[in-house]
Design a protein around this motif. Sequence first.
Motif, short mmCIF file in Angstrom:
data_model
loop_
_atom_site.label_atom_id
_atom_site.label_comp_id
_atom_site.label_asym_id
_atom_site.label_seq_id
_atom_site.Cartn_x
_atom_site.Cartn_y
_atom_site.Cartn_z
N PHE A 6 78.41 168.54 36.77
CA PHE A 6 78.39 169.97 37.10
C PHE A 6 77.95 170.13 38.54
O PHE A 6 76.97 169.51 38.96
N LEU A 7 78.64 170.96 39.30
CA LEU A 7 78.19 171.33 40.64
C LEU A 7 77.57 172.72 40.54
O LEU A 7 78.18 173.63 39.96
N VAL A 8 76.38 172.88 41.06
CA VAL A 8 75.71 174.18 41.02
C VAL A 8 75.27 174.55 42.44
O VAL A 8 74.98 173.69 43.26
N GLN A 118 81.48 156.63 41.41
CA GLN A 118 81.86 157.83 40.67
C GLN A 118 81.46 159.10 41.41
O GLN A 118 81.99 160.17 41.15
N LEU A 119 80.49 158.99 42.33
CA LEU A 119 79.95 160.17 42.99
C LEU A 119 80.59 160.46 44.34
O LEU A 119 80.34 161.51 44.93
N THR A 120 81.44 159.58 44.85
CA THR A 120 82.03 159.79 46.18
C THR A 120 82.86 161.06 46.24
O THR A 120 82.90 161.72 47.27
N GLN A 121 83.49 161.43 45.14
CA GLN A 121 84.31 162.64 45.13
C GLN A 121 83.47 163.91 45.29
O GLN A 121 84.00 164.96 45.65
N PHE A 122 82.16 163.82 45.05
CA PHE A 122 81.29 164.98 45.15
C PHE A 122 80.50 165.01 46.47
O PHE A 122 79.74 165.94 46.71
N GLN A 123 80.65 163.99 47.31
CA GLN A 123 79.82 163.85 48.50
C GLN A 123 79.92 165.05 49.44
O GLN A 123 78.93 165.54 49.96
N ASP A 124 81.13 165.56 49.67
CA ASP A 124 81.30 166.71 50.57
C ASP A 124 80.58 167.94 50.03
O ASP A 124 79.92 168.67 50.78
N ASP A 125 80.70 168.19 48.73
CA ASP A 125 80.03 169.34 48.12
C ASP A 125 78.51 169.21 48.22
O ASP A 125 77.81 170.19 48.49
N LYS A 150 79.65 177.15 30.71
CA LYS A 150 80.64 178.15 31.13
C LYS A 150 80.19 179.57 30.77
O LYS A 150 80.34 180.50 31.55
N LYS A 151 79.65 179.71 29.56
CA LYS A 151 79.28 181.03 29.06
C LYS A 151 78.06 181.61 29.77
O LYS A 151 78.05 182.77 30.17
N HIS A 152 77.02 180.79 29.93
CA HIS A 152 75.75 181.29 30.48
C HIS A 152 75.57 181.08 31.97
O HIS A 152 74.67 181.67 32.57
N HIS A 153 76.39 180.21 32.58
CA HIS A 153 76.22 179.89 34.01
C HIS A 153 77.58 179.82 34.69
O HIS A 153 78.06 178.75 35.06
N PRO A 154 78.20 180.99 34.90
CA PRO A 154 79.53 180.99 35.53
C PRO A 154 79.51 180.46 36.97
O PRO A 154 80.56 180.09 37.50
N GLU A 155 78.33 180.41 37.58
CA GLU A 155 78.23 179.89 38.94
C GLU A 155 78.39 178.37 38.99
O GLU A 155 78.62 177.78 40.04
N ALA A 156 78.24 177.73 37.85
CA ALA A 156 78.35 176.26 37.78
C ALA A 156 79.83 175.88 37.68
O ALA A 156 80.61 176.52 36.98
N ASP A 157 80.17 174.84 38.40
CA ASP A 157 81.54 174.33 38.38
C ASP A 157 81.54 173.04 37.56
O ASP A 157 80.92 172.05 37.96
N ILE A 158 82.20 173.07 36.41
CA ILE A 158 82.30 171.86 35.60
C ILE A 158 83.28 170.94 36.31
O ILE A 158 84.47 171.22 36.41
N ALA A 159 82.75 169.85 36.82
CA ALA A 159 83.53 168.98 37.70
C ALA A 159 84.10 167.76 37.02
O ALA A 159 84.64 166.89 37.67
N GLY A 160 83.96 167.67 35.71
CA GLY A 160 84.60 166.56 35.00
C GLY A 160 83.68 165.81 34.08
O GLY A 160 82.49 166.07 33.98
#
Length: 169
Positions: A6-8, A118-125, A150-160
């Motif tokens: 999750f990206l928050v 596994q985390l390299t795809q998230f490095q820029d974020d 998704k329901k309680h934290h719409p600001e969170a991006d489920i990243a996989g």
Amino acid sequence: MRRLYFLVPSVESAKAIVTELLLNHVPEEKIHVIAKEGTPLEDLPEARLRESSDLIPALERGAAIGGATGALAGLAAVALPGLGLVVGGGTVLALTALGGGVGAWASSLQGISTPNSQLTQFQDDIEKGQLLMLVDVPKDRIHEIEDMIKKHHPEADIAGTEPDKPVFP
């Protein structure tokens, strides 16, 4: 177990998600947060070296390759004329174990200094200030946890979700 990503956008958001995960019986040791260096995580469960580096995959690869090399060396020693009867199967086992240990040790030195692939795809974020949350949950709870976020934290991006890893590489 599967790992959810999750990206928050903020520490406050991450704290709210951690609290909700804890209330939904996800143990704290299964929750890990990675942030840009210098970001104060306060009491959030920060990712350890095990989660943020390639230590475990490197250790597994090194043990497998070192063990195979040791086994081959042991078999070669047994196959030598005249020496094979004296050396025997104990040497094959010993060289397999020694090769596995040396391979695991040597590759773990490399893996500990390499960022988790596994985390390299998230490095820029992460560099832009977002926080990456890693949550380890049983397979049968993946959709439940994702739906809750998704329901309680719409600001969170489920990243996989990290795919299953086979028992033997």
